[in-house]
Design an enzyme around this catalytic site. Structure first.
Site: not given
Lengths: 288, 288, 288, 288
Positions: A229-232
Site C-alpha cells: 500500500d504505497l506510502d502507507e
C-alpha cells in the site's frame, strides 16, 4: 561509572498467553545472564506479546550455540520467534537514493562518526548524481536506471546485490521510484521509507504545494516499513516542523527536508537497536 | 478490542544482582497472573534495580493477602522493596497553593473529568484567595497563613491535616512558601513542586526578569520532588515554551504559566501511575 | 520600564501596488501617532498586501472620527479595507459547544483570568450538559437542540442571538453539528472551528481509530475558519502531541483533547489581536 | 507564482522617536521601490527602534550610490544606522573549530547545497583533526595551535586572516578556546558561538555530567553573540531535546550535539538574513 561494555540484546514475540515472560526471564537467571533492562508489551489488539531484553552474559563464559540449544525447546512451547543480537553488531544497511542528498548525507555522517552502529556496504541509485558523495565515503555506488521496460530486470539486480552484500536492512533515503509489489513483499519488515507526513492528507503530485494552498502551519515526515500500500506501511517514527505564511512551497520543501532526515535517522536507529516489532499493520516500538 | 479493565500495578526496587527479574516474573507465572507490560531498568550509577509491571490477576481468584504472604519471603532474599497498587486506586492528593490559580485550576479540571485518577480531599493555602475555586469543586479549603512566628505551628497543623485525610501525595501547585527542612524530610518522595525551569540558571528574585535581560528565546518549567536543597530536588518532568523579543517580562510569566501547569500535570500523572522511582538524587521514570 | 498602556491596533489590506505602506505610515507620522510595531506582508500568490500596526496616539489628543475622516480618502485610492481597534477592546465571543467540555473550560479559564481579552456574552449548545459550567461563570446558556426538521429554525435562532448579543466572533469549541452552508457563508472569517489534525488524512467516522490502525506516533489539532468545505477552511493554528503504541484509541482521544484546547486558544488569541487575514483559501498571520 | 527574484534587504535602527518609520517608507515610495515586507519593533526597554524591509527596486532602474546619496540626509536627522543588502549577497563566513565536527559538517552541508547563502573562504582551528573535511569542500584550513605563550600571537594572526579574507561573520562551531577580551570586543556583533543551554545552570567543567546528576529530562543549546562575559552574550536562538534516565552522560552529549548544530544553523541563518539586532544585552530577531 559506566563500563561502556554494551549489552547483548534478546528480542522475541509470540501469541499472548500466560508464562511468556517467565520462560525468558527464568532462563536468563538460570543461565547466569544479568538482565539490565526489560521492555515488554502485550498488544491487546493483535493478542501478541513482545519483549526486548538487554543483558550481560554470564561472566563464567557465554556460548551462543549453547544459548540456542538450551532456549530453543523452551521457546518452542510458545511458538516464540526470537533473536539474539551481539553487542556492537553493525547492521549491514543498503541505502537507496535518487537525486536528493539530504537523507543520504545525514546517514553517512552518522555512520562515519559512529552515531549509527551500521555498515554501509553499498549505495544503489536510479541516477548517477550522488556517486561523488558515495566515493568520498569509499562506498560502492550502483547506478541502476529504471525505465518501464528495464524495471523488472533492474529490481532483480537489486535483489542480487542485497544478497551478495549480505544486506540486513534497506533504507530508501528519498528513492523516488515505486518498488514492485513482489519486491515489497520480499523486503517486508526490512525496508524503511521516508515521506513527507502530509500524506495521506495530500496525496498525488506536489504535496507541499497542496499543503501550502491550505496554509498549513506545520510540515512533517513519516518513516515507515514499506508494503504494497504505497506510502502507507506501518509507521515507525514521525517528526514535525513549524512553518508560516511567509514560506512559499519551495521553502516548505526545504523545511520538510530537515525533518525528513531526522525522522529517517530515528527510525533507522530504532530498527538497528531491535526496538521495532510488527504487529498487524502497526509497529510496537519498545523504547523509553 | 480493549476491555477497559485496568491492570494491577506491581513496582519494586532493590540492589542490582542476578535474579531480581526472575524472582518477580516467576512468581507471577506460578500464581497465574498475566503480565501485560514490564518496564525494568538497572541503574549502573546507583547499582539499583527498578521494575514496574502491569498484570491481570489469575481469573481463578486473587487475594492480596495471599500475594503478600507468598511473595514476601521471595522478596526478602533480595531486600526488595515492593508495592502492589489496585486498578482504579485513586491516590489521595493534597494540593497546596498561594495566590496563583493556573496549576490548581488545571489539576481540578483533570480531577473532575477523570483524566487524573485522584481524590483531592483537601486544599491548603497560606492565602484565602482561591477558596471560591475550591468550594465550586466541593473541596475543603484550609487557610493557614504563615508568619515567621507561626511557621512551625502552621506546618505542624499541615502534617496533622495530611494525616487526618490519609494523604498519599502533596502537590505544591505554586505554593510560594519554603517548607522547613524537617517537613521536607518527612515528605521525601511524596511531595511534588513546580518551578520555572530557568532555575538554577536564574536564581534569586524575579527570575523571569533576569531571563528577559538575556533575551531568552525559551522559557520552561521543572516538576521535581522537594528536598532540602531549595528548588533542586530530583527532576520528574520538564517542559518548554518558545518566546521572543516582543514578550516583556510580564508576558514571559504568562507564557511560563501554561508550561508550568502542563509539566506539573505530567509529573503528577507519572507519580500516581507508580512510574517514578528515586535513585540517588535522580529519578527513574518507567514509561514509554 | 513598560508603561502597560496597550497600543491601538490598525489593520488593513488591499491589492498589491506601490505606495500601500507609505499611505499608512505617512498618515501616522503626520497625525503624530507613534508607531510601536509594524508587520506587513505582500502575498505574491494572491497579489494582496496586508499590514498590522500597533501605535500610541498623539498625546495632544486623539479622535477616532477625525482619524476616519482624514484617513478614508487616502485609503480610498488603494481600495484599502482597514480597521481601527482600541486598546483593551474586548471582542464579544459566542462559544458553541456540545458535550465535550475541554475546550470550553480552557477558554473560560483564560477569559476569567484575563489571559484572553474577550467578553463571552452567551454560550450556545445543542445539548444541556454544560449548562452548569456556564452558570458558574455567570454566562447565559442557550440550549438549541438540533433535529433534521428543526435545524433551519434553530440556526435562524442562533443568528438572532448572535445579533442580539452583538457577537463579533463565534468559536466552535467542539460543537458537533455541521452548520448549514448559508450559515457558514454568513459567518465567513468570523467563526473558528477546532478539529483533530488527522484530517484530511483520516476522514469519516472515528478518525482516532483510523489513525491508531496505522500506528501513528503523533496526534494533532487544527484550528481554522469555517467554510462550506467541511473541516477544510483556512488554517489559523496547528498543534501536535507525541503518542505511542501503548496508547489505545481512547487514549489517543484524550491526548488529542489537550492539544485541541491549546490550539484553539492560540487561534482565538491571534484572531482577537487582529493578527489573522484571509488571503484566498489561506491565512496570513502577522505575528512574531 | 513566485518569480524567485530575491528582494533587497534594508535594515536600520535608531533612538525611538516619532517619524522613524515614515522617513524610511516615504523614501521607498518616492523612489519607486516596492516594499514586500516590513517588520519593525520599538524596544521600550532600550528606547530603540528597529526595522527590516524587503523590497524590489524600481524597475526603471536602481543605483545603490543614488540610494545612499538620497537617503543619507534623511537618516541623519534621526542619527539612524542603516544598511542595504543586495539579493543573493553571500555573507563571507569564517568557521572556527577544534575537534568536534558535528557543527562544521552541518554548516558545510548547508553551504554546499545552497541552504545557507554564504561563502566560507577559510576554516581556522587550534587542532589539525578536521583538515580532511575542509579539504573535501576545497576550503583553506589554518591550523593555529594555542598555548598560553602563543595565544596573543595566534589571535593576532586570526585577525589578519579575517582581514585578508574579507570575513563578515565568524562562527565558533565548537571552538574550545576562550577568545581574549580584546578579540571579543573587536568581534562584537559579528561572532556567533554555540554552547549547551544547560549554562548558566551548570557552569564549570563537564556540564552534561552535572545535568545528569540532577536527572534532567531535557538538554538544549544556545547560540549567542560572543562578549566578554564568557558564554553569556546576547542570545540569538535556542533549541531543546528530550532525554531520559536511560541516557548516561555520554549519551546526553550525543543528544546535545544534534540540537547544537540545528540551533547554530538557525542563528547563522537569522544573522545572514539581517534579522538580528543588538539591543543592550539582548537581541531583537525580526522574523515571522
Amino acid at each position: 561509572m559506566t563500563d561502556n561494555v554494551k549489552p547483548w540484546i534478546f528480542t522475541a514475540s509470540c501469541v499472548s498467553t500466560l508464562g511468556t515472560v517467565d520462560v525468558v526471564t527464568r532462563y536468563m537467571a538460570q543461565a547466569g545472564h544479568y538482565v539490565e533492562e526489560i521492555l515488554s508489551f502485550d498488544d491487546k489488539a493483535s493478542s501478541r506479546f513482545f519483549i526486548r531484553i538487554e543483558f550481560r552474559p554470564n561472566p563464567q563464559g557465554f556460548n551462543v550455540d549453547e544459548f540456542n540449544l538450551e532456549f530453543a525447546p523452551r521457546a518452542e512451547k510458545f511458538a516464540m520467534q526470537w533473536q539474539l543480537t551481539e553487542p556492537n553488531h553493525r547492521t549491514r544497511v543498503a541505502i537507496m537514493v535518487s537525486k536528493y542528498d539530504h537523507c543520504l548525507n545525514d546517514l553517512l555522517y552518522r555512520y562515519r562518526t559512529g552515531q549509527l552502529n551500521i555498515e554501509v556496504p553499498l549505495i544503489i541509485s536510479n541516477h548517477p548524481d550522488l556517486e561523488n558523495l558515495a566515493r568520498w565515503h569509499d562506498i560502492p555506488y550502483y547506478h541502476l536506471p529504471i525505465t518501464p521496460e528495464s524495471k523488472l530486470e533492474q529490481e532483480q539486480k537489486m535483489v542480487s546485490l542485497l544478497d551478495d552484500y549480505d544486506v540486513e536492512l534497506v533504507v530508501l533515503a528519498r528513492y523516488m521510484q515505486v518498488l514492485s509489489p513482489w519486491l515489497c513483499d520480499q523486503l517486508e519488515g526490512r525496508a524503511i521509507n521516508i515521506h513527507h507526513s502530509l500524506l495521506p492528507g495530500f496525496k498525488g503530485a506536489r504535496p507541499y504545494h497542496q499543503a501550502w494552498e491550505k496554509g498549513v502551519k506545520m510540515v512533517g515526515a513519516t518513516a515507515h516499513y514499506i508494503n504494497n500500500d504505497l506510502d502507507e506501511g506501518p509507521i515507525i517514527a514521525q517528526g514535525i516542523q513549524e512553518v508560516g505564511h511567509a514560506q512559499y512551497p519551495e521553502e516548505l520543501v526545504a523545511k520538510g527536508q530537515d525533518i525528513e532526515r531526522i525522522t529517517l535517522f530515528n527510525a533507522v536507529k530504532h530498527h538497528i537497536e531491535k526496538r521495532v516489532f510488527l504487529s498487524g499493520g502497526r509497529t510496537i516500538v519498545l523504547s523509553h
